[in-house]
Design an enzyme around this catalytic site. Structure first.
Site, mmCIF file in Angstrom:
data_model
loop_
_atom_site.group_PDB
_atom_site.id
_atom_site.type_symbol
_atom_site.label_atom_id
_atom_site.label_comp_id
_atom_site.label_asym_id
_atom_site.label_seq_id
_atom_site.Cartn_x
_atom_site.Cartn_y
_atom_site.Cartn_z
ATOM 1 N N GLY A 63 5.207 22.366 -4.779
ATOM 2 C CA GLY A 63 5.635 20.890 -5.042
ATOM 3 C C GLY A 63 4.529 20.065 -4.234
ATOM 4 O O GLY A 63 4.635 19.929 -2.937
ATOM 5 N N VAL A 77 4.648 27.878 -10.897
ATOM 6 C CA VAL A 77 5.660 28.985 -10.371
ATOM 7 C C VAL A 77 6.759 29.346 -11.281
ATOM 8 O O VAL A 77 7.210 28.397 -12.028
ATOM 9 C CB VAL A 77 6.386 28.621 -8.992
ATOM 10 N N GLU A 135 14.577 -1.655 -13.236
ATOM 11 C CA GLU A 135 13.129 -1.795 -13.319
ATOM 12 C C GLU A 135 12.552 -1.880 -14.710
ATOM 13 O O GLU A 135 11.704 -2.880 -15.224
ATOM 14 C CB GLU A 135 12.399 -0.737 -12.350
ATOM 15 N N ALA A 152 12.268 8.745 -2.262
ATOM 16 C CA ALA A 152 11.113 9.052 -1.376
ATOM 17 C C ALA A 152 11.291 9.260 -0.103
ATOM 18 O O ALA A 152 10.883 10.123 0.526
ATOM 19 C CB ALA A 152 9.941 7.997 -1.963
#
Length: 456
Positions: A11, A79, A170, A323
């Protein structure tokens, strides 16, 4: 033969990339595996979905980011499974062995067992999702421009956003700006300002993970943008032409052709596959359990970070899918691996340092919560702009985004509002209410629009 320990990171999102970069001075070989060749800045994905930014503005090639890191190799591969007993990754086109594995594969959409809704209510996790949502938004206005029936036109100009979290808010806020300003003078038969924009949220408040008072201020600000906020409301059905929802025992059917999903996420399916290989169970959302050192329970050479892991805070509550969480976890795992390789001992258990959360809710308006301090409005929006610019990986993209934001703010223009795709767009309706097809009107090319014809 290289005898350095081999660290494989699955990732290239915030957690995986942070781990790879922080291992640059460690005595290890790093292989970063991702099915895409770019790092995606997901917090700005909604701006691609609404035409404010182009995909290249928020995506940076992984090889460009890591090309100066001599101990790191990037592999474009998918994967498919894990052979935990033999320290082996199964790829779609081969295999890869590891000494230490870091799983940072992120998350995908969750429709809470109603996967059939995905066709009518796209979520927002990838660049493909963003361009599809952008296509649906602007096609809705194009179709309304050509629709003679007032009720059908009203349905075309009704936008339902399911979910009142940051993504939903948003999207709704930007939709309001598009309708009120960006497209205000672009059409002749419709007034884009008449668009109906709805947020549907099952919780008591939008932005429910914020302090209640701040959530209420945010809701008041959202309503100022002519957005309907429906809390304590459950979605029961989504079809091609309506949404059925209920609140306080009353059921409502809202005719609409555009539904956007921002209500739920679940861990990447790789989490369940790794859990099965480790003899573990995931939670309902597919998160794999980890210990206080972010090791998959019972496996000291396997780590899981970000949205794919169940990691609890000091109060025993799961950490949010932000994040900042993934980046801190990625850095922590890198330091732990480096310490083990150097033989300097185990680091302290992972502890998330919350530096604040923020979300934009519309033009020149955002909410920010930093400890006990709360901001709502223009100043919060400036903080939001500053922080997000700093987090963009590539300097070139920072400059481009800053310029684009300044231009958008000054002119209300969204230069990337393109309807893309190779499928034919059929938006003219027959008298019986069905959509015309190419077979219905082969001699009437004006009866349908090609998505790449430039007419959108």
């Amino acid at each position: 033969m290289n005898t350095q320990p081999h660290v494989v990171i699955v990732g290239g999102g915030f957690g995986g990339l942070q781990a790879a970069k922080q291992l640059r001075k460690s005595n290890v070989r790093v292989t970063l595996v991702d099915r895409h060749n770019y790092h995606l800045f997901q917090p700005l994905l909604y701006q691609v979905a609404t035409g404010g930014l182009s995909p290249a503005n928020i995506a940076t090639p992984l090889r460009a980011i890591l090309r100066k890191q001599a101990n790191c190799q990037v592999l474009l591969a998918e994967v498919t499974d894990f052979d935990v007993a033999n320290n082996r990754l199964v790829l779609a086109d081969g295999e890869l062995t590891y000494d230490t594995l870091v799983l940072a594969a992120g998350a995908t959409h969750s429709y809470f067992g109603n996967d059939q809704w995905a066709e009518f209510a796209p979520g927002l996790k990838t660049l493909g999702d963003a361009t599809e949502i952008r296509r649906r938004i602007y096609l809705a206005f194009e179709a309304a421009e050509r629709e003679p029936d007032p009720e059908a036109r009203k349905a075309l100009m009704t936008f339902v956003v399911v979910g009142g979290g940051p993504t939903g808010v948003e999207l709704a806020g930007t939709l309001s700006e598009i309708a009120e300003h960006t497209l205000a003078r672009d059409f002749r038969n419709i007034r884009p300002q008449d668009a109906r924009i709805m947020i549907v949220e099952g919780a008591p408040h939008v932005l429910n993970h914020y302090d209640e008072a701040l959530s209420q201020r945010a809701a008041d600000k959202i309503r100022q943008f002519h957005i309907e906020v429906h809390t304590h409301t459950r979605v029961n059905e989504i079809t091609a032409d309506h949404v059925r929802m209920s609140s306080d025992g009353y059921e409502t059917i809202v005719p609409t052709r555009t539904v956007l999903w921002g209500a739920g996420v679940q861990a990447n399916p790789l989490g369940k596959r790794l859990a099965a290989g480790c003899g573990l169970e995931t939670d309902r959302a597919g998160h794999i359990p980890v210990d206080e050192f972010l090791n998959v329970v019972g496996h000291k050479n396997i780590f899981a970070v970000g949205d794919i892991a169940t990691c609890l805070d000091e109060d025993g509550k799961p950490l949010p899918g932000l994040a900042a969480v993934a980046m801190q976890q990625g850095g922590y795992v890198a330091d732990t691996i480096a310490a083990r390789v150097a033989g300097t001992g185990q680091s302290e258990p992972f502890k998330y340092h919350n530096k604040g959360t923020m979300a934009t809710i519309g033009r020149a308006a955002a909410v920010v919560q930093i400890g006990k301090r709360q901001f709502c409005g223009f100043f919060a929006w400036l903080l939001w702009l500053f922080v997000h610019l700093l987090l963009i990986v590539q300097f070139q993209n920072r400059v481009l985004i800053l310029f684009q934001w300044a231009w958008n703010y000054a002119t209300f223009n969204r230069s990337a509002r393109l309807i893309t795709g190779d499928d034919h767009v059929v938006i003219v309706r027959q008298p019986n209410g069905t959509e015309a097809t190419e077979e219905d009107s082969p001699a009437q090319p004006a009866g349908k629009l090609s998505a790449d014809s430039g007419k959108g």
